[in-house]
Each structure stands twice: as structure tokens, then as C-alpha cells.
Write an enzyme that holds these catalytic residues in place. Structure first.
Site, PDB file in Angstrom:
ATOM      1  N   HIS A 170       0.719  -1.139   0.094  1.00 14.57           N
ATOM      2  CA  HIS A 170      -0.069   0.154  -0.052  1.00 14.57           C
ATOM      3  C   HIS A 170       0.939   1.297  -0.017  1.00 14.57           C
ATOM      4  O   HIS A 170       0.568   2.278  -0.588  1.00 14.57           O
ATOM      5  CB  HIS A 170      -0.850  -0.046   1.115  1.00 14.57           C
ATOM      6  CG  HIS A 170      -2.132  -1.016   0.996  1.00 14.57           C
ATOM      7  ND1 HIS A 170      -3.182  -0.858   0.352  1.00 14.57           N
ATOM      8  CD2 HIS A 170      -2.402  -2.243   1.585  1.00 14.57           C
ATOM      9  CE1 HIS A 170      -4.151  -1.534   0.294  1.00 14.57           C
ATOM     10  NE2 HIS A 170      -3.596  -2.591   1.022  1.00 14.57           N
ATOM     11  N   GLU A 223      -5.614 -13.025   2.068  1.00 15.42           N
ATOM     12  CA  GLU A 223      -6.224 -11.782   2.124  1.00 15.42           C
ATOM     13  C   GLU A 223      -6.951 -11.714   0.678  1.00 15.42           C
ATOM     14  O   GLU A 223      -6.613 -11.212  -0.391  1.00 15.42           O
ATOM     15  CB  GLU A 223      -5.136 -10.557   2.134  1.00 15.42           C
ATOM     16  CG  GLU A 223      -4.663 -10.504   3.561  1.00 15.42           C
ATOM     17  CD  GLU A 223      -4.003  -9.249   3.788  1.00 15.42           C
ATOM     18  OE1 GLU A 223      -4.148  -8.386   2.903  1.00 15.42           O
ATOM     19  OE2 GLU A 223      -3.482  -9.082   4.618  1.00 15.42           O
ATOM     20  N   HIS A 226      -7.353  -8.078  -1.233  1.00 15.75           N
ATOM     21  CA  HIS A 226      -6.174  -7.201  -1.394  1.00 15.75           C
ATOM     22  C   HIS A 226      -5.663  -7.540  -2.692  1.00 15.75           C
ATOM     23  O   HIS A 226      -5.085  -8.718  -3.154  1.00 15.75           O
ATOM     24  CB  HIS A 226      -4.850  -7.524  -0.218  1.00 15.75           C
ATOM     25  CG  HIS A 226      -3.767  -6.846  -0.597  1.00 15.75           C
ATOM     26  ND1 HIS A 226      -3.135  -5.828   0.271  1.00 15.75           N
ATOM     27  CD2 HIS A 226      -2.714  -6.884  -1.654  1.00 15.75           C
ATOM     28  CE1 HIS A 226      -2.200  -5.514  -0.189  1.00 15.75           C
ATOM     29  NE2 HIS A 226      -1.689  -6.035  -1.395  1.00 15.75           N
TER      30      HIS A 226
HETATM   31 ZN   LIG Z   1      -4.362  -4.642   1.671  1.00 17.28          ZN
END
Ligand SMILES: [Zn+2]
Length: 302
Positions: A170, A223, A226
Site C-alpha cells: 500500500h 487476503e 487485497h
Molecule cells: Zn491490503
């Protein structure tokens, strides 16, 4: 006087009881996986059972005469016609933190709050539009680029899910966390839009960066929300070969050229600030991998 002799239980009754226990246990497991932790159920299916069409990464042999030498610095400065510098293939994890001095090339997605790597923004928006058109679910963006301070705060609040400050994609603007109405986090894959993203993100140059069953390699739990931009044809190669970025980079040998899906991919660890590229390739990009190597990608004409 009556003598009562109790008969031993019949074998079939015992077998039936065992079968019943096995059925109940299996049913319980399936219920657990598909309801309480649907991400695990989906993850197992996605990791081992979902059909894929592996993309061959075939070694290609090139003479030095077949290549032209280019200065990496000139490519980075945009001074070489037809060759784009990109950082879409940066490997970022606990072993390879983000280079804080790097130019991130961010742009606003829809408002000032959300910033993303500018070479991937268009594809991100196209992917979300396609997900909505295909499923009727609107897929929203929860988080994209984060500053060091924001990542530090998140890590303090949730060190299990949030990446270590300096080691989060990120912070490079290359990742987006997605959700649909009432389906965020691991529940994302309970929605049609979430499942569509799992199976189609690669068509837009995105990968599920932390797949199920690969946490020993990525260092992160599964995840499904993501997504990470890597561009073409790398997303297709990673998805269809079930590789993480770590595994992909391990497959690439220094100095070797490969062909895959109409592209040529060359992996080089430069010692003199140059890379060598076959001049006939088109749509060439050069991306550092953040481990010391550079990945050259170009379309093979014809
Ligand atoms: Zn993430």
C-alpha cells in the site's frame, strides 16, 4: 429360574454408527468451512481444485548480437523511445522493504483521498466496472496508497493483518483493498463481486497477492480483498501457474530470456547500469524487482 443372555451387538449396527459419526463430522467440517469461515472453504477450492490453464514460461536463447544495450538511467528518465520504466513488478515484503527514496508516480483515482500507481489506475477502474457489469455487485475501494504514518497506525491496531511499516505494498500505491456492500475483509468472497475479482482480476493485470495456502512464502495470511497491480502478461502467468510474486521471481534466472503468451520476458541483474533488449520487441517495459534484478517485458511482433 430364567437366565437372560444378552446378545453381542451386531456388526452392522456398529458399522452404521461409525458411518453416521463420519457423515456428521464431514458435514460439520463442510458447514464450518462454507459458513463460519467461507474464506477457508473458498481458499482451499481456489488453491488446489479450481481449474487453471498454466502458462508456459519457455527459455529462449538469444545471442548478444540479438540485443541492444540501453542505459537504465536514460530509460528511467523517459529518454528512450518505445521503452517505458515501470515499478509494477516491485517485490515488497518483510525481506524486501520499499525503497523510500523511489518516485512512486501516484495519481488520484476518484477523489483526493485515494491515490494509486498511475500506470495501473485505468485498469483498476476497468476491473471494478467489469465486476459490477458481470455480477450486479458494486465493488468499492476501501484503501489504496498509505503513507508511512498511516501504515504505522494500522500496524499498531492490527499487526496480524496490516503489513509491517515499510513492507506494505500500500505504501507503494500498488495495492487496493476491495469490498462489496456488507462484504468486507474475508467476507469479500461471499459476494458475487468478490468471487469475480478472485477469478478475473488477472485479466486486468491484477493478482490476489496473498493467496490461500501460501502464507509460508508471502508471510501474510490469505487476503482475498487485497489486489496488487503487476500488469500484463505477468498477472496471467502468476494466476494460471498459481505462483506468488516471490515464486515468480525465483523462477527467473539472471541473464535468461523467456517467451510466454506472446511476450518475451528477460531477467537481468545489471552490474554496469545497462540492460540489453532485443530491438524487435514492442510495448517494452523495464521494471526493477526490488531485489536487485530488472524484468524486461516486450511483446513479440507478429
Ligand atoms: Zn491490503
Amino acid at each position: 429360574m430364567r437366565i437372560c443372555i444378552r446378545r453381542p451387538p451386531r456388526k452392522w449396527a456398529l458399522a452404521l454408527a461409525i458411518l453416521l459419526v463420519v457423515i456428521l463430522a464431514a458435514g460439520g467440517c463442510i458447514w464450518f468451512l462454507t459458513d463460519i469461515r467461507s474464506d477457508i472453504g473458498y481458499g482451499i477450492w481456489d488453491r488446489w481444485l479450481a481449474p487453471r490453464s498454466p502458462v508456459a514460461l519457455t527459455a529462449a536463447f538469444l545471442d548478444q548480437d540479438d540485443r541492444q544495450i540501453y542505459s537504465l538511467e536514460e530509460i528511467r528518465m523517459g529518454k528512450v523511445d518505445g521503452i517505458t520504466y515501470s515499478h509494477s513488478l516491485w517485490l515488497i515484503n518483510q525481506d524486501y522493504p520499499l525503497d523510500t527514496a523511489a518516485d512512486l508516480e501516484l495519481e488520484a483515482i476518484s477523489d483526493e483521498e485515494l491515490l494509486f500507481y498511475k500506470k495501473g489506475t485505468q485498469k483498476l477502474l476497468e476491473m471494478l466496472t467489469a465486476a459490477s457489469a458481470a455480477t450486479g455487485d458494486r465493488v468499492y475501494i476501501m484503501s489504496t496508497y498509505r503513507t508511512q504514518e498511516e501504515q504505522e497506525q494500522l500496524y499498531k491496531d492490527d499487526p496480524v493483518t496490516a503489513g509491517k511499516p515499510g513492507c506494505s505494498e500500500h505504501q507503494a500505491g500498488l495495492a487496493a483493498d476491495l469490498y462489496t456492500y456488507q462484504h468486507a475483509g474475508r467476507r469479500f468472497i461471499d459476494s458475487d463481486g468478490g468471487r469475480w475479482i478472485q477469478e478475473n482480476a488477472w485479466q486486468y493485470g491484477f493478482i490476489i497477492r496473498y493467496p490461500y495456502g501460501k502464507s509460508g512464502i508471502t508471510g501474510c495470511i490469505y487476503e482475498p480483498w487485497h489486489v496488487r497491480y503487476v500488469g500484463e502478461p505477468h498477472a496471467k502467468i502468476l494466476y494460471n501457474n498459481r505462483w506468488t510474486m516471490e515464486e515468480y521471481i525465483q523462477h527467473l534466472r539472471s541473464g535468461q530470456a523467456y517467451t510466454a503468451d506472446g511476450y518475451m520476458i528477460l531477467y537481468q541483474i545489471p552490474t554496469d547500469g545497462t540492460v540489453s533488449i532485443p530491438p524487435e520487441l514492442t510495448e517494452v517495459t523495464v521494471s526493477p524487482d526490488n531485489t536487485g534484478g530488472f524484468i524486461v517485458t516486450g511483446r513479440i511482433p507478429g
